[in-house]
Design an enzyme around this catalytic site. Structure first.
Site, PDB file in Angstrom:
ATOM      1  N   GLU A   1      -0.531 -19.800  26.822  1.00 29.98           N
ATOM      2  CA  GLU A   1      -0.208 -19.385  28.194  1.00 29.98           C
ATOM      3  C   GLU A   1       1.291 -19.165  28.374  1.00 29.98           C
ATOM      4  OE1 GLU A   1      -1.795 -22.356  30.725  1.00 29.98           O
ATOM      5  OE2 GLU A   1      -3.866 -21.612  30.602  1.00 29.98           O
TER       6      GLU A   1
ATOM      7  N   GLU B   1      -5.875 -28.381  23.858  1.00 27.13           N
ATOM      8  CA  GLU B   1      -5.226 -28.221  25.156  1.00 27.13           C
ATOM      9  C   GLU B   1      -3.744 -27.860  24.995  1.00 27.13           C
ATOM     10  OE1 GLU B   1      -4.885 -27.681  29.003  1.00 27.13           O
ATOM     11  OE2 GLU B   1      -6.789 -28.267  28.086  1.00 27.13           O
TER      12      GLU B   1
END
Length: 213
Positions: free
Chosen positions: A162, A155
């Site tokens: 991103e 994660e």
């Protein structure tokens, strides 16, 4: 009679001078041939002397280059050490390690602000609670914590990808979408496998608890 003798003497003198004039070119030709024969030998000797001088000069230069190479290598090593010291700002190794750990914790705190990371942390707390209640084994605890680390680590990687993609471009691009989707897919696969492993560990214990009640 005297005139005829004088004329003959003059003729003989002229013929002798002509012979001398004719003989001179022949002598010159012979001298030229001798000099031409002697030139190759002189050139060979001069070439040998030049080769010897060049070899000795090359050996001297080689010795100098070797010693110069070692000195250059030592100088480069010293410069690299100085640069590393300047980059560290004169700080010790322990301080740099502590600083790197501080950056890592900053990244973890930044990741905790994400919604998906909060969900993963909530699930981890629930697994730990039910593991204590149901008294799971040591191997099962190791499996659970390993899955926690895998899912949370992926994660954080997804969050980093991103951020990098958003930094590079603000426009919609297929490659940027592919990068974000692939990172999210990796997290999803790890979460699904962790959920399956958790069900395998906890369902039999829940069933045993229900039967015992």
């Amino acid at each position: 009679m005297a005139e005829t003798e004088q004329k003959t003497a003059e003729r003989e003198q002229m013929s002798a001078e002509g012979q001398d004039i004719r003989q001179e070119p022949a002598e010159k030709k012979a001298a030229r041939q001798r000099s031409a024969e002697q030139k190759p030998a002189k050139q060979k000797s001069a070439k040998k002397k030049y080769d010897r001088a060049s070899e000795s000069a090359g050996q001297k230069k080689g010795g100098k280059s070797r010693s110069g190479g070692s000195s250059k290598a030592s100088g480069n090593a010293a410069r690299s050490k100085k640069r590393a010291a300047v980059r560290r700002g004169g700080k010790s190794t322990s301080q740099t390690i502590a600083k790197s750990f501080g950056h890592a914790f900053d990244g973890i705190l930044f990741g905790l602000d994400e919604r998906n990371m909060k969900i993963h942390c909530t699930m981890a707390v629930l697994v730990v609670f039910f593991g204590l209640v149901l008294h799971i084994s040591v191997s099962e605890w190791c499996t659970c914590f390993g899955l926690f680390g895998l899912v949370m680590g992926l994660e954080l990687v997804n969050t980093a990808i991103e951020a990098v993609v958003d930094l590079v471009t603000d426009e919609f691009k297929p490659l940027a979408k592919r990068a974000k989707d692939a990172a999210a897919g990796a997290v999803l696969i790890a979460a699904i496998m962790a959920a399956v492993a958790g069900l395998i560990i906890f369902i039999p214990r829940f069933l045993y608890l229900i039967r015992s009640i």
